[in-house]
Design a protein around this motif. Structure first.
Motif, PDB file in Angstrom:
ATOM      1  N   TYR A 174      17.003 -16.194  -3.446  1.00 48.83           N
ATOM      2  CA  TYR A 174      17.812 -15.697  -2.832  1.00 48.83           C
ATOM      3  C   TYR A 174      16.911 -16.466  -1.373  1.00 48.83           C
ATOM      4  O   TYR A 174      16.558 -16.793  -0.567  1.00 48.83           O
ATOM      5  N   ASN A 195      11.954 -17.101  -1.799  1.00 50.14           N
ATOM      6  CA  ASN A 195      12.822 -17.089  -0.481  1.00 50.14           C
ATOM      7  C   ASN A 195      12.905 -17.904   0.770  1.00 50.14           C
ATOM      8  O   ASN A 195      11.847 -17.063   1.243  1.00 50.14           O
ATOM      9  N   HIS A 217      14.520 -16.624   4.903  1.00 47.40           N
ATOM     10  CA  HIS A 217      14.561 -16.217   5.483  1.00 47.40           C
ATOM     11  C   HIS A 217      14.625 -16.576   7.233  1.00 47.40           C
ATOM     12  O   HIS A 217      13.513 -16.793   7.773  1.00 47.40           O
ATOM     13  N   GLY A 232      21.131  -7.374   0.756  1.00 45.31           N
ATOM     14  CA  GLY A 232      20.367  -8.751   0.302  1.00 45.31           C
ATOM     15  C   GLY A 232      19.135  -8.144   0.519  1.00 45.31           C
ATOM     16  O   GLY A 232      18.644  -8.151   1.091  1.00 45.31           O
TER      17      GLY A 232
END
Length: 595
Positions: free
Chosen positions: A58, A152, A154, A167
């Motif tokens: 992600y 991931n 962020h 998500g």
């Protein structure tokens, strides 16, 4: 230990050394001791290792955003660009001549045949070493994580608000955990303060002017209870910007990477009705510049907006080449280098014309960004009330004197057509003296703010809040250009005197408008568009882009550091024990602004 010192200044100096000022931006975190000349700035991003093998990656996007690929996006972009070109053509160059427009076709044929020169077979750039599988990486290291690694990515703040989404990592708890890790990391690594010593330190936290109360409450709780600071002062970015620049009053225009906010500050108070937040900023200009360069045959054909390193490159190209100087015209030759890990170092040559001026002008014609179906303008929002705060606005409204209520009701009946909008329209007015003195101004400001439900985004239909046709037609779904937003903000000031003050000090901070000749350009736009009645009485419209020659990106942080040293700040501190006992009520008691 300080008993021996008679000098209050020295005491403040020692105290300031134990105060950490945190200015969390969407793209950059600025953090430092109040005694530091400059803060540390790091990319406000975290990479978290996947919990299990084979998990889908992600990645929060940076230059990409929702609303760009709608059927109407292209048409909107083209229309915006037409307006930009019209504006460029209509303003004469300083020699009195009209600018000759350069069409992208002139550069395209040249750029299309350009191939890169190889400077070196190794670019020298490296991916972050993750061989010992760190659980998380922060800042620069997070940006340079190899996309093939199991991490991931962020960005906990987007468009100035906490980046909540459905998500992975998008819950409030997850976002707060990310912020805690990033800030703690910066405190240990750059300020060299062990986390266990934070109990000796206090914190000044800068928040946006249009803030979400729930989120601020959670941040304060995290700083005092989780990170363990002993005390905190929360203050608004715009007010800190006036402290940092040494101005008593100003219309603050804060152009960030992700959002732009405008509001008028007078003697340390940000006027509630003048606050606007526009959902665009420097990253939108970078993306727009990329689109314009592509039309002109941009020779680096592998460029991808999903690639963090390409985003860094595009930001850099924008900062290097874009300007707001009408006198620079015609085609020019430029070059740039690309140094990506695991690749050779490449040198590209290319030609650009008007793209360098058109991209920054999109800030004044935001249709050029091609963003469709997103809320682009936010005014001060209504409060949802807080179950933990018995004295929230709903309580204040309920306890207002009967006489005030009935006179307000009469005024409201005239301006309101919908039931249910009444309580919202009186939101928080009782709590602000300046607004109690000018109820008419408040009417206008607050009815408009109801069109724009924001911050706590109650997903109600807009119509439920609309009380004035003008407010709707002016703001609904439309992105205001930067100059129009400034004029609107100043127009919402309560008195002509204040408006005059604001026209004579428009302070631009943040990193999104640091273009060559931006100051003259903005000044020209404001002068041309301000109401004729003011043109006669305002001696000079003054746009300030580098007060005291300071970097505009650091001014708000600097103001936070100034705040730490002011005598008056002493009564604003909220201490850990008080917070434990009284919670959010302390913000109502101590906040330097109307909570």
């Amino acid at each position: 230990s300080l008993k021996g010192f008679k000098e209050p200044l020295l005491v403040l100096q020692i105290q300031s050394n134990f105060i950490v000022v945190i200015h969390p931006g969407s793209t950059t975190l600025r953090i430092g001791r109040a005694t530091d000349t400059l803060p540390v700035g790091i990319p406000h991003v975290i990479a978290r290792r996947h919990k299990q093998q084979g998990q889908a990656a992600y990645r929060d996007s940076w230059l990409l955003r929702d609303g760009l690929n709608k059927p109407e996006s292209t048409e909107q972009r083209q229309n915006g660009l037409k307006m930009v070109d019209q504006a460029i053509w209509s303003k004469k160059m300083s020699n009195g001549a009209r600018r000759i427009p350069v069409s992208p076709d002139q550069a395209r044929s040249y750029n299309r045949q350009m191939r890169p020169a190889i400077l070196d077979h190794s670019s020298g750039a490296k991916w972050t070493n993750t061989s010992n599988h760190p659980e998380f990486l922060v800042g620069e290291e997070a940006l340079y994580v190899n996309p093939l690694d199991s991490y991931n990515i962020h960005w906990p703040i987007r468009r100035g608000q906490l980046n909540l989404h459905t998500g992975p990592g998008g819950s409030l708890t997850a976002v707060l955990a990310d912020l805690e890790v990033i800030w703690s990391h910066a405190i240990q690594k750059y300020l060299e303060i062990p986390l266990k010593d934070l109990k000796y330190y206090r914190c000044i936290l800068l928040i946006p002017d249009i803030y979400n109360k729930q989120h601020v409450k959670e941040l304060v709780n995290m700083i005092l209870m989780k990170m363990g600071f002993s005390g905190i002062v929360v203050h608004q970015e715009s007010v800190c910007a006036t402290f940092g620049s040494g101005l008593g009053s100003a219309c603050i225009v804060d152009v960030g990477d992700q959002k732009t906010s405008v509001c008028c500050v007078e003697d340390g108070v940000s006027h509630r009705n003048t606050r606007l937040c526009l959902a665009y900023g420097g990253s939108d200009v970078s993306r727009c510049f990329y689109w314009l360069m592509q039309r002109a045959g941009f020779p680096y054909r592998d460029c991808q907006l999903t690639n963090k390193l390409d985003c860094l490159l595009l930001q850099h190209l924008k900062e290097t080449f874009c300007h707001l100087d009408q006198d620079i015209s015609g085609l020019q030759d430029h070059e740039f280098q690309i140094r990506h890990p695991d690749s050779p170092a490449l040198l590209y040559q290319f030609r650009l014309g008007d793209e360098k001026l058109q991209a920054p002008m999109a800030l004044f014609y935001p249709a050029t960004f091609g963003i469709v179906g997103q809320k682009m303008t936010t005014l001060q929002h209504r409060s949802q009330g807080d179950p933990e705060d018995p004295h929230d606005e709903h309580y204040l409204l309920a306890t207002q004197s009967k006489q005030e209520q009935s006179s307000k009701a009469t005024a409201d009946r005239k301006s309101m057509s919908k039931p249910g909008a009444f309580e919202g329209d009186m939101r928080g007015q009782v709590t602000d003296i300046s607004e109690r003195m000018y109820p008419q101004e408040v009417e206008l400001g607050s009815s408009q703010s109801d069109c724009m439900i924001s911050g706590n985004d109650s997903e109600e239909p807009l119509t439920a809040h609309v009380s004035r046709k003008t407010a709707v037609s002016q703001f609904e779904g439309k992105a205001l250009g930067l100059d129009k937003a400034i004029l609107h903000s100043i127009d919402c000031c309560a008195s002509d005197d204040t408006k005059k003050k604001m026209y004579s000090s428009i302070l631009v901070v943040g990193g999104g408008l640091m273009f060559h000749k931006a100051q003259e350009f903005l000044q020209h736009r404001i002068l041309n568009k301000m109401p004729p009645s003011f043109r006669r009485v305002v001696e000079n419209v003054e746009v300030i882009t580098r007060p005291k020659d300071m970097d505009p990106r650091l001014i708000a942080w600097k103001g936070g550091a100034v705040l730490a040293c002011l005598d008056t700040t002493q009564e604003l501190w909220i201490y850990q024990r008080e917070w434990q006992r009284f919670g959010v009520r302390m913000l109502r008691e101590r906040a330097a602004f109307v909570w």
